[in-house]
Design a protein around this motif. Structure first.
Motif, PDB file in Angstrom:
ATOM      1  N   ASN A  82       0.819  -1.216   0.000  1.00  0.00           N
ATOM      2  CA  ASN A  82       0.000   0.000   0.000  1.00  0.00           C
ATOM      3  C   ASN A  82       0.852   1.265   0.000  1.00  0.00           C
ATOM      4  OD1 ASN A  82      -2.388  -1.456  -0.025  1.00  0.00           O
ATOM      5  ND2 ASN A  82      -2.645  -1.370   2.209  1.00  0.00           N
ATOM      6  N   GLY A  83       1.976   1.192  -0.715  1.00  0.00           N
ATOM      7  CA  GLY A  83       2.837   2.361  -0.848  1.00  0.00           C
ATOM      8  C   GLY A  83       3.756   2.604   0.331  1.00  0.00           C
ATOM      9  N   MET A  84       3.719   1.751   1.364  1.00  0.00           N
ATOM     10  CA  MET A  84       4.557   1.935   2.540  1.00  0.00           C
ATOM     11  C   MET A  84       5.675   0.897   2.570  1.00  0.00           C
ATOM     12  SD  MET A  84       1.776   2.848   5.548  1.00  0.00           S
ATOM     13  CE  MET A  84       0.791   1.366   5.249  1.00  0.00           C
ATOM     14  N   ARG A  85       6.852   1.342   2.933  1.00  0.00           N
ATOM     15  CA  ARG A  85       8.015   0.454   2.995  1.00  0.00           C
ATOM     16  C   ARG A  85       7.897  -0.498   4.182  1.00  0.00           C
ATOM     17  NH1 ARG A  85      13.157   0.442   1.072  1.00  0.00           N
ATOM     18  NH2 ARG A  85      12.859   2.507   0.111  1.00  0.00           N
ATOM     19  N   ILE A  86       8.192  -1.753   3.938  1.00  0.00           N
ATOM     20  CA  ILE A  86       8.313  -2.746   5.012  1.00  0.00           C
ATOM     21  C   ILE A  86       9.760  -2.728   5.464  1.00  0.00           C
ATOM     22  CG2 ILE A  86       8.086  -5.179   5.634  1.00  0.00           C
ATOM     23  CD1 ILE A  86       6.054  -5.383   3.290  1.00  0.00           C
ATOM     24  N   THR A  87       9.986  -2.335   6.709  1.00  0.00           N
ATOM     25  CA  THR A  87      11.346  -2.101   7.187  1.00  0.00           C
ATOM     26  C   THR A  87      11.794  -3.226   8.112  1.00  0.00           C
ATOM     27  OG1 THR A  87      10.851   0.272   7.139  1.00  0.00           O
ATOM     28  CG2 THR A  87      12.872  -0.403   8.230  1.00  0.00           C
ATOM     29  N   ASP A  88      12.573  -4.147   7.561  1.00  0.00           N
ATOM     30  CA  ASP A  88      13.200  -5.177   8.390  1.00  0.00           C
ATOM     31  C   ASP A  88      14.446  -4.591   9.046  1.00  0.00           C
ATOM     32  OD1 ASP A  88      11.391  -7.296   7.893  1.00  0.00           O
ATOM     33  OD2 ASP A  88      12.284  -7.569   5.905  1.00  0.00           O
TER      34      ASP A  88
END
Length: 435
Positions: A82-88
């Motif tokens: 949804n346009g948001m970065r998944i930050t591992d």
């Protein structure tokens, strides 16, 4: 000589804005793309100028392209939902590195003071810190966003303390939790929450466009937050919506004024703040008092406002019959079904001019800039008609019109048709304004 005259005129015309902005709090949202743009050095110079003029500023910055570059160079692949970065955790290291580098770069540019440069003698102090408390987004649609977060709280008290010392506060797109975790935030989220917490006078968002654009790609100079919602609903360009969505969120947060300006246009910030027409888009809260073109149902309300002024000789007497025939020339402000202010514009297209008349406010509602709002709308209408100037005839409100930028002129400057109707016994003064 012409350039010098233009400069002097511009500088004089900017004086009211200088006075109006002194001591006010502005939050500036600068995306990572703006920091990488060649024009960013000029933006820094303009920020320094605002600081010297007494504007209290909070700068928030993004870091999207810088984060993406570090992630790519590290051999990782970015993941979005949804346009948001998944930050591992490995990507969080890229986020903190990019944000730290950008913060250092911005601080260094604002610290410059070499001779023969716009920054000479600026002596700006930049304050950064753990002003932003964050919380994790958590799991949405079955997707765990890990270290991507949202703003939970802004330490407004600490920021105000720094602003009162004439320091510029710099907020990076990072937030900290009470448990000691770091979260990746969007610069827009930080900016909106900072503006809300500080009750900022303005939120200024730098974008790649001139400002807010309509469906035909034309710049929208001014609108209300409610108009932006419709535009967002019809716009599927997510890259564009990062800034636009921030504007929508600003409206929901109760921020009075939001500006969108280009980070690529040299001087856009100064032009937006210190000129009448600006350089981008101004978005304001919806007025619960509605301004609209008058219709026949408003005649009684207008008469109720102007008749006491006619009896005192402040306004020329208008019969109901005359008012009914001229009603489409009027603009009114209505509150809960009651007309509380009115004004009229009578165009003289042959002379590219127009008369503004019957500017009046109900006695119970004076002193809240309603007359100024009507005057600005009529001047805007006159420009749309292609008129080059407007004029007024007044006996008792000369000073007020002078405060609005009108200059006294002779009767001979009136259009011939109006000059024939001039009442020598009334001896009204004539004031004119170039649009």
């Amino acid at each position: 000589m012409d350039q010098q005259t233009d400069y002097v005129k511009w500088f004089r015309n900017s004086a009211p804005y200088i006075n109006a902005h002194r001591g006010k709090t502005f939050v500036l949202m600068i995306p990572g793309e703006a920091v990488a743009d060649p024009n960013f050095a000029n933006i820094v110079h303009d920020i320094a100028l605002l600081n010297s003029l007494g504007v209290q500023m909070v700068l928030t910055h993004g870091a999207r392209p810088q984060i993406e570059e570090l992630v790519t160079n590290s051999g990782m692949e970015s993941r979005f939902h949804n346009g948001m970065r998944i930050t591992d955790l490995p990507e969080l290291k890229c986020v903190t590195s990019a944000a730290g580098n950008l913060r250092a770069e911005i601080e260094s540019l604002l610290s410059m003071g070499i001779a023969n440069s716009p920054m000479h003698g600026a002596a700006i102090r930049i304050c950064s810190g753990n002003f932003v408390t964050a919380k994790p987004i958590g799991v949405l649609d079955g997707v765990d966003f890990r270290y991507t977060g949202l703003v939970r709280k802004i330490d407004a008290g600490a920021i105000r303390d720094d602003l009162q010392q004439r320091n510029i506060v710099l907020l990076s797109p990072l937030g900290y939790s009470p448990t000691g975790e770091i979260f990746n935030l969007t610069g827009e989220d930080v900016a909106v929450h900072a503006a809300q917490a500080l009750q900022a006078d303005k939120l200024i968002i730098f974008t790649g466009d001139e400002g807010l654009m309509d469906a035909e790609g034309q710049l929208i100079r001014q609108c209300e937050y409610r108009d932006v919602n419709a535009l967002v609903a019809a716009n599927n360009n997510l890259a564009y919506n990062n800034s636009v969505q921030a504007v929508v969120n600003s409206g929901s947060a109760g921020i009075k004024r939001c500006h969108m300006i280009s980070y690529q246009q040299d001087g856009a910030l100064l032009q937006e703040l210190f000129t009448r027409d600006g350089a981008g888009t101004l978005i304001t809260q919806e007025h619960y008092e509605q301004l609209h073109t008058a219709d026949i149902d408003d005649v009684g309300g207008i008469l109720g406002i102007i008749e006491p002024l006619e009896e005192k000789g402040i306004l020329l007497k208008r019969s109901r019959e005359v008012l009914e025939t001229e009603i489409n020339q009027f603009k009114v402000i209505e509150r809960d079904g009651m007309v509380i202010a009115c004004a009229a514009l009578y165009p003289y297209p042959e002379q590219s001019t127009g008369e503004i008349a019957c500017v009046a406010t109900h006695a119970d509602y004076r002193g809240a800039d309603r007359a100024e709002r009507l005057l600005q709308q009529l001047e805007k209408d006159a420009r749309k008609m292609g008129l080059k100037q407007v004029f007024v005839l007044t006996t008792q409100t000369a000073h007020w019109f002078q405060e609005q930028g009108y200059v006294q002129c002779s009767i001979d400057s009136l259009p011939p048709a109006k000059k024939k109707l001039y009442n020598l016994q009334r001896n009204s003064k004539v004031f004119q304004k170039t649009l």
